[in-house]
Design an enzyme around this catalytic site. Sequence first.
Site, PDB file in Angstrom:
ATOM      1  CD  GLU A   1      -1.415  -2.342   2.043  1.00  0.00           C
ATOM      2  OE1 GLU A   1      -2.236  -2.998   2.711  1.00  0.00           O
ATOM      3  OE2 GLU A   1      -0.186  -2.613   2.008  1.00  0.00           O
TER       4      GLU A   1
ATOM      5  CB  THR B   1      12.630 -43.596   6.841  1.00  0.00           C
ATOM      6  OG1 THR B   1      13.081 -44.874   6.371  1.00  0.00           O
ATOM      7  CG2 THR B   1      12.242 -43.720   8.317  1.00  0.00           C
TER       8      THR B   1
ATOM      9  CD1 TRP C   1      22.821 -35.812 -12.360  1.00  0.00           C
ATOM     10  CD2 TRP C   1      21.554 -35.223 -10.618  1.00  0.00           C
ATOM     11  NE1 TRP C   1      23.540 -34.926 -11.603  1.00  0.00           N
ATOM     12  CE2 TRP C   1      22.771 -34.550 -10.532  1.00  0.00           C
ATOM     13  CE3 TRP C   1      20.599 -35.009  -9.627  1.00  0.00           C
ATOM     14  CZ2 TRP C   1      23.063 -33.664  -9.488  1.00  0.00           C
ATOM     15  CZ3 TRP C   1      20.881 -34.141  -8.598  1.00  0.00           C
ATOM     16  CH2 TRP C   1      22.096 -33.485  -8.537  1.00  0.00           C
TER      17      TRP C   1
ATOM     18  NE  ARG D   1      17.074 -28.016  -3.247  1.00  0.00           N
ATOM     19  CZ  ARG D   1      18.247 -28.623  -3.404  1.00  0.00           C
ATOM     20  NH1 ARG D   1      19.337 -27.897  -3.668  1.00  0.00           N
ATOM     21  NH2 ARG D   1      18.336 -29.937  -3.305  1.00  0.00           N
TER      22      ARG D   1
ATOM     23  CG  ASP E   1      22.341 -38.678  -1.323  1.00  0.00           C
ATOM     24  OD1 ASP E   1      22.891 -39.742  -1.659  1.00  0.00           O
ATOM     25  OD2 ASP E   1      21.113 -38.511  -1.360  1.00  0.00           O
TER      26      ASP E   1
ATOM     27  CB  ALA F   1       7.752 -40.408   9.528  1.00  0.00           C
TER      28      ALA F   1
END
Length: 372
Positions: free
Chosen positions: A46, A299, A164, A178, A194, A303
């Site tokens: 504004e 995992t 990949w 991201r 990794d 979860a």
Amino acid sequence: MARAITLAERGRYTTDPNPRVGCVLVRQGHIVGEGWHVRAGEPHAERYALSAAGERARGATAYVTLEPCCHQGRTPPCTDGLLEAGVSRVVCAMVDPHPLVSGRGLRLLDAAGVRVETGLLDAAARALNPGFITRMEQGRPYVRCKLAASLDGRTAMANGESRWITGAAARRDVQRLRAGSSAILTGIGTLLQDDPSLNVRLSAAELPGMNPDEAVRQPLRVVLDSHWRTPARARMLALPGDCLIVGTLDAPSRMAGLRAAGADVYRCAAQDGRVDLRALLHELARREINEVLLEAGPTLAGAAVAAGLVDEIILYLAPHLMGDSGRGLFHLPGITRIGQRLPLAIHDVRAVGEDLRITLLPEGRAARAPLP
């Protein structure tokens, strides 16, 4: 209002932890000023629009995607600015869910004689800020779970090899995800396997709406590490941006070692010997984290889905087969019968280079996330 929403989108990669907001001032059928919120601590949408309009704001209608603020923060209240400029009508798409506003701004304007209307393009306005809204309404961030898999549903080979699975266009698309996130969340298993960077590797020139000369904000990198096993030499600890290691054990020496390596540490409540995900999300909300991108193995991903903490799943599906020895998408040990399936709704399917990107919403989740 559609123009105001388009303007608000320009702040997708910069406003965090504030909401993305756009404003358009119209007088006698002509736009006399417009603006959007760029980043926290700088003027709100504004104020930019009023500055652009100058004296032409008197008697104008303000179209704004979110209710004008009415409290003093790092910037003065927008309601004061609208009243001082002589705006005669305010149309806002949605009420601000922030407890310090939540309708108060609209009531203040109405009491001062300004005509007030709400609800125009409400769904589109909510889609601008799924994280901010979820944090205000539920006390936790909005959680996206990002996965990449082969056509037969494999995320890695049995030995953990996964580079990949998808093509360059899909990986570039993940970089944009991201860049628009407040935090990236992963588990210690992924880190040890990794040694990921989990950073944004695009320049400002490659992100829509950003000034090419701006610095790209790095989201907070969060690692779930119950026993503090993160090595001090982990790649992400040496990169620009903040890292938060979350554990459950009381291990002062290990925690001190991680701090010395450049990480922040947080000891979280435990559930079944692991980090309590719900408690962690509440802590992240307390730290003003709006949107979390979960990039983890089956995992942790399983979860989070099983606990009902995932608001959106983004699956990049590559057109190749990896065979029976590969790892699956989710580890869901409690599902043994077809009637126990977790239903998902397909919200969007599109090609990204040679791969497909499928956006899915768990049952009961509203389709309010923007699609880049």
